[in-house]
Design a protein around this motif. Sequence first.
Motif, PDB file in Angstrom:
ATOM      1  N   GLY A  71      81.291 -14.146 132.947  1.00 55.43           N
ATOM      2  CA  GLY A  71      80.140 -14.515 133.769  1.00 55.43           C
ATOM      3  C   GLY A  71      80.120 -13.823 135.122  1.00 55.43           C
ATOM      4  O   GLY A  71      81.092 -13.195 135.532  1.00 55.43           O
ATOM      5  N   LYS A  72      78.986 -13.950 135.847  1.00 59.18           N
ATOM      6  CA  LYS A  72      78.894 -13.224 137.114  1.00 59.18           C
ATOM      7  C   LYS A  72      79.569 -13.966 138.256  1.00 59.18           C
ATOM      8  O   LYS A  72      79.871 -13.360 139.270  1.00 59.18           O
ATOM      9  N   ALA A  73      79.867 -15.258 138.073  1.00 61.68           N
ATOM     10  CA  ALA A  73      80.609 -15.986 139.110  1.00 61.68           C
ATOM     11  C   ALA A  73      82.067 -16.172 138.680  1.00 61.68           C
ATOM     12  O   ALA A  73      82.666 -17.226 138.895  1.00 61.68           O
ATOM     13  N   ARG A  74      82.622 -15.123 138.075  1.00 56.23           N
ATOM     14  CA  ARG A  74      84.002 -15.244 137.592  1.00 56.23           C
ATOM     15  C   ARG A  74      84.947 -15.612 138.720  1.00 56.23           C
ATOM     16  O   ARG A  74      84.992 -14.924 139.751  1.00 56.23           O
ATOM     17  N   PRO A  75      85.723 -16.699 138.567  1.00 53.97           N
ATOM     18  CA  PRO A  75      86.719 -17.035 139.594  1.00 53.97           C
ATOM     19  C   PRO A  75      87.721 -15.892 139.774  1.00 53.97           C
ATOM     20  O   PRO A  75      88.038 -15.182 138.812  1.00 53.97           O
ATOM     21  N   GLY A  76      88.206 -15.731 140.984  1.00 45.85           N
ATOM     22  CA  GLY A  76      89.147 -14.658 141.276  1.00 45.85           C
ATOM     23  C   GLY A  76      90.432 -14.755 140.474  1.00 45.85           C
ATOM     24  O   GLY A  76      91.041 -13.738 140.131  1.00 45.85           O
ATOM     25  N   LEU A  77      90.839 -15.965 140.162  1.00 43.51           N
ATOM     26  CA  LEU A  77      92.021 -16.169 139.320  1.00 43.51           C
ATOM     27  C   LEU A  77      91.634 -17.160 138.226  1.00 43.51           C
ATOM     28  O   LEU A  77      91.289 -18.307 138.508  1.00 43.51           O
ATOM     29  N   LEU A  78      91.678 -16.667 136.988  1.00 43.03           N
ATOM     30  CA  LEU A  78      91.217 -17.460 135.855  1.00 43.03           C
ATOM     31  C   LEU A  78      92.389 -17.693 134.892  1.00 43.03           C
ATOM     32  O   LEU A  78      92.991 -16.740 134.393  1.00 43.03           O
ATOM     33  N   ILE A  79      92.701 -18.960 134.685  1.00 37.28           N
ATOM     34  CA  ILE A  79      93.905 -19.317 133.937  1.00 37.28           C
ATOM     35  C   ILE A  79      93.523 -20.166 132.727  1.00 37.28           C
ATOM     36  O   ILE A  79      92.802 -21.158 132.853  1.00 37.28           O
ATOM     37  N   GLY A  80      94.024 -19.771 131.562  1.00 36.01           N
ATOM     38  CA  GLY A  80      93.820 -20.562 130.354  1.00 36.01           C
ATOM     39  C   GLY A  80      95.124 -21.168 129.886  1.00 36.01           C
ATOM     40  O   GLY A  80      96.214 -20.755 130.311  1.00 36.01           O
ATOM     41  N   PHE A  81      95.017 -22.126 129.017  1.00 36.69           N
ATOM     42  CA  PHE A  81      96.186 -22.728 128.385  1.00 36.69           C
ATOM     43  C   PHE A  81      96.160 -22.397 126.902  1.00 36.69           C
ATOM     44  O   PHE A  81      95.106 -22.133 126.331  1.00 36.69           O
ATOM     45  N   ALA A  82      97.308 -22.411 126.286  1.00 32.54           N
ATOM     46  CA  ALA A  82      97.370 -22.189 124.854  1.00 32.54           C
ATOM     47  C   ALA A  82      98.480 -23.064 124.278  1.00 32.54           C
ATOM     48  O   ALA A  82      99.590 -23.084 124.804  1.00 32.54           O
ATOM     49  N   ALA A  83      98.146 -23.790 123.260  1.00 32.04           N
ATOM     50  CA  ALA A  83      99.154 -24.579 122.556  1.00 32.04           C
ATOM     51  C   ALA A  83      99.523 -23.814 121.296  1.00 32.04           C
ATOM     52  O   ALA A  83      98.665 -23.528 120.465  1.00 32.04           O
ATOM     53  N   GLU A  84     100.793 -23.449 121.195  1.00 29.89           N
ATOM     54  CA  GLU A  84     101.223 -22.635 120.063  1.00 29.89           C
ATOM     55  C   GLU A  84     102.423 -23.280 119.397  1.00 29.89           C
ATOM     56  O   GLU A  84     103.243 -23.919 120.061  1.00 29.89           O
ATOM     57  N   THR A  85     102.540 -23.083 118.110  1.00 32.77           N
ATOM     58  CA  THR A  85     103.703 -23.610 117.400  1.00 32.77           C
ATOM     59  C   THR A  85     104.651 -22.494 116.973  1.00 32.77           C
ATOM     60  O   THR A  85     105.796 -22.757 116.615  1.00 32.77           O
ATOM     61  N   GLU A  86     104.190 -21.242 117.000  1.00 33.21           N
ATOM     62  CA  GLU A  86     105.081 -20.129 116.656  1.00 33.21           C
ATOM     63  C   GLU A  86     104.603 -18.872 117.366  1.00 33.21           C
ATOM     64  O   GLU A  86     103.454 -18.806 117.783  1.00 33.21           O
ATOM     65  N   ASP A  87     105.511 -17.892 117.486  1.00 33.45           N
ATOM     66  CA  ASP A  87     105.186 -16.645 118.193  1.00 33.45           C
ATOM     67  C   ASP A  87     104.429 -16.943 119.485  1.00 33.45           C
ATOM     68  O   ASP A  87     103.375 -16.361 119.767  1.00 33.45           O
ATOM     69  N   VAL A  88     104.997 -17.865 120.249  1.00 33.84           N
ATOM     70  CA  VAL A  88     104.283 -18.454 121.382  1.00 33.84           C
ATOM     71  C   VAL A  88     103.820 -17.380 122.374  1.00 33.84           C
ATOM     72  O   VAL A  88     102.647 -17.332 122.753  1.00 33.84           O
ATOM     73  N   VAL A  89     104.735 -16.513 122.768  1.00 31.98           N
ATOM     74  CA  VAL A  89     104.394 -15.528 123.800  1.00 31.98           C
ATOM     75  C   VAL A  89     103.466 -14.448 123.253  1.00 31.98           C
ATOM     76  O   VAL A  89     102.492 -14.061 123.909  1.00 31.98           O
ATOM     77  N   ALA A  90     103.736 -13.978 122.041  1.00 30.34           N
ATOM     78  CA  ALA A  90     102.877 -12.940 121.455  1.00 30.34           C
ATOM     79  C   ALA A  90     101.448 -13.459 121.283  1.00 30.34           C
ATOM     80  O   ALA A  90     100.474 -12.764 121.597  1.00 30.34           O
ATOM     81  N   ASN A  91     101.316 -14.670 120.822  1.00 30.05           N
ATOM     82  CA  ASN A  91      99.975 -15.241 120.669  1.00 30.05           C
ATOM     83  C   ASN A  91      99.293 -15.428 122.018  1.00 30.05           C
ATOM     84  O   ASN A  91      98.082 -15.223 122.149  1.00 30.05           O
ATOM     85  N   ALA A  92     100.079 -15.817 123.012  1.00 31.45           N
ATOM     86  CA  ALA A  92      99.498 -16.022 124.346  1.00 31.45           C
ATOM     87  C   ALA A  92      99.040 -14.691 124.943  1.00 31.45           C
ATOM     88  O   ALA A  92      97.984 -14.622 125.583  1.00 31.45           O
ATOM     89  N   ARG A  93      99.823 -13.640 124.732  1.00 33.38           N
ATOM     90  CA  ARG A  93      99.413 -12.314 125.223  1.00 33.38           C
ATOM     91  C   ARG A  93      98.092 -11.895 124.596  1.00 33.38           C
ATOM     92  O   ARG A  93      97.192 -11.408 125.276  1.00 33.38           O
ATOM     93  N   ALA A  94      97.995 -12.088 123.297  1.00 35.72           N
ATOM     94  CA  ALA A  94      96.758 -11.714 122.597  1.00 35.72           C
ATOM     95  C   ALA A  94      95.588 -12.551 123.107  1.00 35.72           C
ATOM     96  O   ALA A  94      94.481 -12.042 123.306  1.00 35.72           O
ATOM     97  N   LYS A  95      95.845 -13.823 123.332  1.00 40.75           N
ATOM     98  CA  LYS A  95      94.781 -14.719 123.809  1.00 40.75           C
ATOM     99  C   LYS A  95      94.322 -14.332 125.213  1.00 40.75           C
ATOM    100  O   LYS A  95      93.144 -14.393 125.535  1.00 40.75           O
ATOM    101  N   ARG A  96      95.260 -13.908 126.053  1.00 45.43           N
ATOM    102  CA  ARG A  96      94.920 -13.491 127.416  1.00 45.43           C
ATOM    103  C   ARG A  96      93.917 -12.336 127.383  1.00 45.43           C
ATOM    104  O   ARG A  96      92.914 -12.343 128.079  1.00 45.43           O
ATOM    105  N   GLU A  97      94.209 -11.365 126.521  1.00 44.96           N
ATOM    106  CA  GLU A  97      93.323 -10.197 126.410  1.00 44.96           C
ATOM    107  C   GLU A  97      91.974 -10.585 125.802  1.00 44.96           C
ATOM    108  O   GLU A  97      90.923 -10.193 126.297  1.00 44.96           O
ATOM    109  N   ARG A  98      92.046 -11.348 124.728  1.00 48.96           N
ATOM    110  CA  ARG A  98      90.833 -11.668 123.981  1.00 48.96           C
ATOM    111  C   ARG A  98      89.852 -12.467 124.830  1.00 48.96           C
ATOM    112  O   ARG A  98      88.646 -12.269 124.758  1.00 48.96           O
TER     113      ARG A  98
END
Length: 225
Positions: free
Chosen positions: A134-161
């Motif tokens: 969006g055009k009012a994107r916050p300067g720092l945007l943080i998401g959460f992810a609940a993962e049961t496996e490959d926690v960090v790899a999935n989180a990296r992919a989610k960050r990009e996506r």
Amino acid sequence: PDHRPLYGRHVLVTAGPTHEPIDPVRYIANRSSGKQGFAIAAAAAEAGARVTLVAGPVALDTPHGVDRIDVESAREMASAVDGALPADVAIMVAAVADWRTRDVAGQKMKKARTGLPDLALTENPDILAGLAAGKARPGLLIGFAAETEDVVANARAKRERKGADWIVANDVSGDRGESVMGGDHNRAHIVTAQGVETLERMAKTDLARTLVARIASHLETVETE
Ligand code: C5P
């Protein structure tokens, strides 16, 4: 003057589940107590921020000094988030339902003589991805992810996506006695463009304070560069 680390900042937090109505007495939801998001809102307020907390249906008291907006559905959450902008930091902790029913029955659905109800589903807006684009994107945007496996790899992919700056990845694989969901402890990794910080298992309130400290030092760093 107020020297608290987030003084003068507006921090926007989503927390809890969303409820997607089927009829007046039934809904679709994700499992979420709201505890982690409420703890983050409380920690940000303690750090001096102006905090807007957009909360799905949860049985939790409003943290001291926090402006709370209660919502039910994902679409209500999305428009409350929109209405709360601009924000310096947004932390999307809510467990938003991915789908809602396409048609909501106006009356309680009867147990059918003719068979099962046909619950046609449709996709909900992705609030985090929408903020990122969006055009009012916050300067720092943080998401959460609940993962049961490959926690960090999935989180990296989610960050990009999703276009988030950071993803806080919860390990909810649920061994070690106490469940993360509904419980008071969390195991998390903070995934950024620079790398990963893996945190000890700690109380959700301590994770909240740790995250707020990381946010404060990040904002200070980017502004003195
Ligand atoms: O894709 P997933 O649901 O695992 O992503 C989790 C992250 O995205 C969380 O930060 C959550 O609050 C956010 N989210 C959202 N809107 C949705 C689904 C997820 O903001 N419809």
